[in-house]
Design an enzyme around this catalytic site. Structure first.
Site, PDB file in Angstrom:
ATOM      1  N   TYR A  69       1.585   5.769  -2.484  1.00 53.78           N
ATOM      2  CA  TYR A  69       2.038   7.285  -2.128  1.00 53.78           C
ATOM      3  C   TYR A  69       3.292   7.383  -2.742  1.00 53.78           C
ATOM      4  O   TYR A  69       3.565   8.419  -3.149  1.00 53.78           O
ATOM      5  CB  TYR A  69       1.924   7.398  -0.650  1.00 53.78           C
ATOM      6  CG  TYR A  69       2.297   8.823  -0.416  1.00 53.78           C
ATOM      7  CD1 TYR A  69       1.510   9.939  -0.338  1.00 53.78           C
ATOM      8  CD2 TYR A  69       3.482   9.259   0.066  1.00 53.78           C
ATOM      9  CE1 TYR A  69       1.733  11.086   0.052  1.00 53.78           C
ATOM     10  CE2 TYR A  69       4.020  10.523   0.493  1.00 53.78           C
ATOM     11  CZ  TYR A  69       3.012  11.579   0.441  1.00 53.78           C
ATOM     12  OH  TYR A  69       3.425  12.777   0.779  1.00 53.78           O
TER      13      TYR A  69
ATOM     14  N   ALA B   9       1.014  -1.019  -0.184  1.00 55.21           N
ATOM     15  CA  ALA B   9      -0.099  -0.098  -0.236  1.00 55.21           C
ATOM     16  C   ALA B   9       0.978   1.376  -0.097  1.00 55.21           C
ATOM     17  O   ALA B   9       0.646   2.283  -0.525  1.00 55.21           O
ATOM     18  CB  ALA B   9      -0.973   0.006   1.223  1.00 55.21           C
ATOM     19  N   ASP B  10       2.048   1.259   0.601  1.00 58.42           N
ATOM     20  CA  ASP B  10       2.762   2.469   0.806  1.00 58.42           C
ATOM     21  C   ASP B  10       3.131   2.887  -0.567  1.00 58.42           C
ATOM     22  O   ASP B  10       3.375   4.204  -0.704  1.00 58.42           O
ATOM     23  CB  ASP B  10       4.168   2.303   1.830  1.00 58.42           C
ATOM     24  CG  ASP B  10       3.794   1.415   2.905  1.00 58.42           C
ATOM     25  OD1 ASP B  10       2.962   0.554   3.030  1.00 58.42           O
ATOM     26  OD2 ASP B  10       4.536   1.545   3.805  1.00 58.42           O
ATOM     27  N   GLY B  11       3.644   2.108  -1.517  1.00 65.36           N
ATOM     28  CA  GLY B  11       4.023   2.101  -2.567  1.00 65.36           C
ATOM     29  C   GLY B  11       3.308   3.125  -3.723  1.00 65.36           C
ATOM     30  O   GLY B  11       3.561   3.829  -4.474  1.00 65.36           O
TER      31      GLY B  11
END
Length: 801
Positions: free
Chosen positions: A585, A581-583
Site C-alpha cells: 500500500y 505486506a504494508d509496503g
C-alpha cells in the site's frame, strides 16, 4: 470560522411524491441546513430581487447575508456538506432599509463578486482576492460612470463565464436601467447599456431577468408612474441574443434603444391599481421560451399569482386562482404584504413542460410553498409546502447557476418580519437556512440523495473531528501519510478546501520529503525511523499525497524529492524493497503515480518486479491472501490455535493497494490481468471470513486468536470492495452485501457520536492475543482508511440514482 453542529433536517417522509400529470411527478423531499444567524428585523436578507443570495462555482457554494450588527457575512461550503465556513467581513449596510440587500455572483474563473447596500446611493462593489476565497478587496468602481444613484444591483452569469450587472440609475418613478459586462479574460468591467429602458423622467421600469442555457438574456418589467406601488402597470418584454448589445421583441423585431413606454412590447395590459407587484420573476425552457411570474388582481379583485409564457405564436396567461383573500397595495417603501413575490422555474420531463412557482402566503401559514403544473391553460395546478413552519415575511431567492446546471434548487430561507412602509421590528436574529430540493427526483432518487447527504455528513464529522483534535502536523512517516491518503480522497470527493489545506500544511512542514538524508550511500530499505531509511516504503507513502497536491497545482518543489528518491531506487538492481505486506500500500500506488507524472515506463516495470518478489515470500496461493512478512509464513509461524495467521490490517494494505494501482495503471499494461486476478482472489477469500456484524477479526482465519471488533483492516477491505464494484472489477450481486455489512460496522460501531473512529488496533505487525482494542482505540491510519471507505460509499450510492 467553521460552524459546527449545523442543523440537518430531512423531510424525507413529507409528501414524498405527487403527480403533476400521468407522465410527470415531483418529489418534495428537502434537506434543510442551518448556516448561521442573521438580522431579521425586516426582509433585507430575503427580498426577491437578490441576484444572488446563493451562488455556486463547480462544487463550491457561497452565501451572503447581514448579521444583527449590519455586517456582511460571506460563507462557503462544498455542495452536499452542511458545514459552512463563515467570515464576518468589514463591510456594513444600512439594514433598516430592506432595499439595501446583498447580491453575489461567481465568475468563470471562480472569483466572487459582491454588491451591497444600495437604494439610490453610490456603488458599493468588491470582489474576492483569489478564486473561491472569502477574502475581499477594498471597495472599487466598475466603470466609474453613473455609479452615484444605484438601486437593485443584480448579477447574472453568462455561459462563457462573463458576468452581467444590471442596476437602476435614479429613483423610484424616475430611473433608467444600466447594464455592465465583466470580461473574465480581461478581468475588467465595461458598459453595455447606459440607458436600456428609459423612464423619460416620468416613470421607471421594475425588472427581472434571466439568462437561459443558450446565453439569451430575457428581460421583463412592469412600469411605475410614481413612488406609489399602486401605480404599477402593464407587463413588457425584451430579449438579447448577443450578450446585451442589441435587444429584440419576442417576435424578432429589433428595438431602437432606449426602450420606452411607447416602444416596449406589451405582453399583457394590466391597469394601475390592480395590486400588480413590481419585480417579476423569470425563467426559460430548454428552447429559450420565456416564462414570467407575478401577481395582480383577478376578475373578482383577488390578488392571484399568474404565469405568462410564450408559445410558438403568442403569449399565454395562466391564472393560478388558488387564493381567496384580497389586500391592497399602496404607498411607498418596502411593504408588509401577506404574500411574497414569487420565483418561477421551468421543469421539463421528456416532452412535458411543467413549472413550479415558489412563494409564501399567509393563507398557507407563511410557509415555503410551491404551486406546480403543466404550462397550458387547461391544466390544474397543485399546491404543496416544502417546509411546515412559518417564515414570516420571507421572499424566495435561489442559486440560479446550480439550478441551471444540476437541476438542484437551493433556496435561501430565513424567518424575517417586515413592517409596512420600510418599518423595522424588534426581532432577535434568526437562523439563515438553505433548503435543498430536487423536483424531478423519483422516490428512489430522493432516497439516494438523502443517503449521499448522510454519507457526506459522516465524512465531515469524522474528518473535522480528527483535524480539530490534531492541529499540529507530524512527520511524513507511514502512519500520518496513510491518513493523508484518505484525507486527499475526501478532498477529491467534496472539494472542501480545508481538507486540501490540511494536507498541504503537513507537506510543507515536512519540506515535501520523506526521510531527509541526501547521502545516497547510506540510504537503506529495511525497517528504520531515521533519515537514512530513504528507500524504506514507510518513508515513501508520503509521495502519494505530494503528487496529488502537485496535480492540483503544479509546482516542482512538491515532487522534486519524490523524483529524486524514486528515480534512484528504480535505477538500482535491487528488487527486495517490498518485504512486508504494508509496503504494497505504501509504495505500489507511488509507482503508478510516478509513471503518470513522468511518463517513464520503468516505474511500471519495477512495480511488477518488486511485486513479484513480494508475492514470492508472502503470498499464500492456497488461501489467496498474504502473510504480513516472511517470518509469519505457515507452518514456521502459527496462530494461537495452530492455524495460518493472516493479519487483517496487513491484508487490508494489500487489497486497498491493489485498488489504487488498478485505478492508475494503463489499460494496456502487460501485467494488468495478474493484478486483477490477485485483487479478485483476495475479494473472494476475504468474503468468506467476514463476521456477522460486518468486521474482520485481527487474525483472519483464527477468529479466537484475537477476537472482537477491529476497524483498520475492515475499513481497507470495505474500501476495496466498494472501489471494485464502483469500477467494474467486482460483481455487485456477489459482493454488495459484504461491502454494505462492512460499512454498517464502520458507521454504526467504529464511528463514535463525536466523530472519533474507534476499535483501531494500535501500531504493530500482527494480531496479539489479549490486546485491548476498544471504542477509544483510534489512530491516524485508521481514520484515513475510514475516509477511503466513506468516499467510495458515496460513489456507490450515487451509482444507484
Amino acid at each position: 470560522m467553521l460552524r459546527k453542529n449545523c442543523v440537518l433536517v430531512l423531510w424525507s417522509l413529507m409528501l414524498l411524491h405527487f403527480s403533476v400529470t400521468a407522465q410527470t411527478s415531483f418529489n418534495t423531499a428537502v434537506t434543510v441546513t442551518e448556516v448561521g444567524k442573521g438580522w431579521a428585523g425586516n426582509s433585507i436578507n430575503t427580498v426577491v430581487f437578490r441576484k444572488n443570495s446563493l451562488a455556486s462555482y463547480k462544487q463550491t457554494q457561497f452565501i451572503s447575508y447581514y448579521d444583527a450588527d449590519g455586517f456582511v457575512v460571506l460563507g462557503k461550503r462544498t455542495i452536499g456538506d452542511n458545514n459552512w465556513q463563515l467570515k464576518r467581513t468589514v463591510y456594513k449596510g444600512n439594514i433598516k432599509d430592506a432595499h439595501n440587500s446583498i447580491s453575489i455572483a461567481i465568475d468563470g474563473d471562480g472569483y466572487v463578486h459582491m454588491a451591497w447596500d444600495h437604494h439610490g446611493n453610490a456603488l458599493r462593489y468588491v470582489k474576492s482576492k483569489e478564486p473561491l476565497s472569502l477574502e475581499l478587496t477594498e471597495k472599487m468602481p466598475m466603470t466609474g460612470k453613473d455609479e452615484n444613484k444605484v438601486s437593485y444591483p443584480e448579477f447574472y452569469k453568462m455561459p462563457n463565464g462573463n458576468l452581467l450587472f444590471f442596476y437602476r440609475d435614479g429613483a423610484s418613478g424616475n430611473g433608467n436601467i444600466v447594464l455592465n459586462k465583466y470580461d473574465v479574460q480581461q478581468k475588467q468591467w465595461s458598459r453595455l447599456q447606459t440607458n436600456l429602458i428609459d423612464g423619460e423622467n416620468k416613470r421607471n421600469a421594475y425588472w427581472q431577468a434571466c439568462v437561459d442555457v443558450k446565453g439569451a438574456i430575457h428581460l421583463s418589467w412592469v412600469w411605475r408612474e410614481s413612488p406609489d406601488v399602486a401605480s404599477n402597470h402593464d407587463m413588457s418584454y425584451a430579449v438579447s441574443k448577443d450578450g446585451g448589445a442589441t435587444w429584440k421583441r419576442s417576435t424578432g423585431e429589433k428595438y431602437t434603444l432606449p426602450i420606452t413606454l411607447a416602444t416596449a412590447e406589451k405582453v399583457l395590459t394590466i391597469p394601475q391599481k390592480s395590486e400588480l407587484i413590481n419585480q417579476t420573476s423569470m425563467s426559460a425552457d430548454a428552447n429559450g421560451n420565456p416564462i414570467i411570474a407575478g401577481y395582480w388582481n383577478d376578475k373578482n379583485g383577488i390578488p392571484q399569482y399568474h404565469i405568462i409564457y410564450r408559445t410558438k405564436k403568442k403569449w399565454a396567461v395562466k391564472d393560478l386562482a388558488f387564493r381567496t383573500t384580497d389586500f391592497s397595495l399602496s404607498g411607498a417603501g418596502t411593504k408588509k404584504i401577506p404574500i411574497s413575490r414569487p420565483q418561477i422555474i421551468c421543469i421539463e420531463a421528456g416532452k412535458i413542460k411543467s413549472a413550479a412557482l415558489i412563494f409564501r402566503d399567509e393563507e398557507r401559514g407563511n410557509k415555503v410553498s410551491i404551486a406546480y403544473g403543466e404550462l397550458n391553460i387547461k391544466s390544474t395546478w397543485k399546491l404543496a409546502d416544502l417546509l411546515q413552519t412559518s417564515t414570516g415575511s420571507w421572499e424566495p431567492s435561489y442559486d440560479t447557476e446550480l439550478w441551471k446546471e444540476q437541476k438542484q434548487l437551493h433556496l435561501f430561507v430565513q424567518n424575517v418580519q417586515q413592517g409596512d412602509g420600510e418599518g423595522v421590528l424588534t426581532v432577535e436574529s434568526q437562523p439563515v437556512r438553505v433548503v435543498e430540493w430536487m423536483p424531478l427526483a423519483t422516490k428512489k432518487q430522493a432516497e439516494v440523495i438523502a443517503k449521499k447527504n448522510e454519507l457526506l455528513q459522516v465524512i465531515q464529522t469524522v474528518n473535522n473531528y480528527w483535524q480539530k483534535a490534531n492541529p499540529v502536523h507530524g512527520l511524513a512517516f507511514w502512519d500520518n501519510a496513510a491518513y493523508h491518503t484518505g484525507n486527499m480522497e475526501a478532498y477529491a470527493l467534496t472539494k472542501n478546501e480545508a481538507y486540501k489545506n490540511y494536507s498541504e500544511a503537513w507537506a510543507i512542514k515536512n519540506e515535501w520529503k520523506g526521510a531527509k538524508s541526501n547521502n545516497k550511500a547510506e540510504w537503506k530499505f529495511n525497517y528504520g525511523e531515521k533519515d537514512d531509511y530513504v528507500l524504506f516504503g514507510d518513508w515513501q507513502i508520503c509521495f502519494q499525497t505530494y503528487i496529488d497536491l502537485y496535480n492540483l497545482q503544479p509546482e516542482e518543489i512538491k515532487v522534486a524529492r519524490a523524483k529524486e528518491v524514486m528515480s534512484y531506487q528504480v535505477s538500482t538492481e535491487e528488487n527486495k524493497y517490498w518485504w512486508w505486506a504494508d509496503g504494497l500500500y505504501m509504495v505500489m500506488p507511488v509507482m503508478t503515480k510516478m509513471y503518470k507524472l513522468t511518463g517513464d515506463k520503468i516505474y511500471l516495470d519495477k512495480l511488477y518486479e518488486y511485486y513479484t518478489y513480494a508475492n514470492s515470500i508472502m503470498y499464500d496461493a492456497e488461501e489467496k491472501i498474504y502473510y504480513r512478512d516472511a517470518k509469519y509464513v505457515y507452518p514456521k509461524h502459527k496462530s494461537a490455535n495452530g492455524k495460518k495467521d493472516f493479519w487483517a490490517r496487513g491484508n487490508g494494505w494489500v487489497f486497498a493497494g491493489l485498488a489504487k494501482v488498478l485505478q492508475d495503471l494503463p489499460k494496456d499494461d502487460a501485467h494488468r490481468n495478474e493484478y486483477v486476478e490477485k485483487f479478485k482472489g483476495m475479494a473472494a477469500a476475504l468474503k468468506k471470513q467476514q463476521q456477522s456484524e460486518g468486521y474482520w477479526t485481527r487474525s483472519i482465519l483464527d477468529t479466537a486468536h484475537a477476537p472482537g471488533y477491529e476497524t483498520s483492516g475492515t475499513a481497507f477491505f470495505t474500501y476495496a470492495y466498494l472501489w471494485g464494484m464502483n469500477n467494474g472489477y467486482l460483481n455487485k450481486a456477489e459482493y454488495e452485501s459484504t461491502a454494505l455489512k462492512g460499512w454498517s460496522y464502520l458507521k454504526n460501531i467504529a464511528m463514535q457520536p463525536d466523530g472519533k473512529i474507534g476499535y483501531v488496533q494500535p501500531i504493530g505487525e500482527r494480531a496479539i492475543p489479549g490486546q485491548v482494542v476498544d471504542k477509544n482505540s483510534t489512530a491516524n491510519f485508521g481514520v484515513g482508511a475510514f475516509l477511503l471507505a466513506a468516499c467510495e460509499m458515496v460513489r456507490f450510492a450515487e451509482a444507484k440514482k
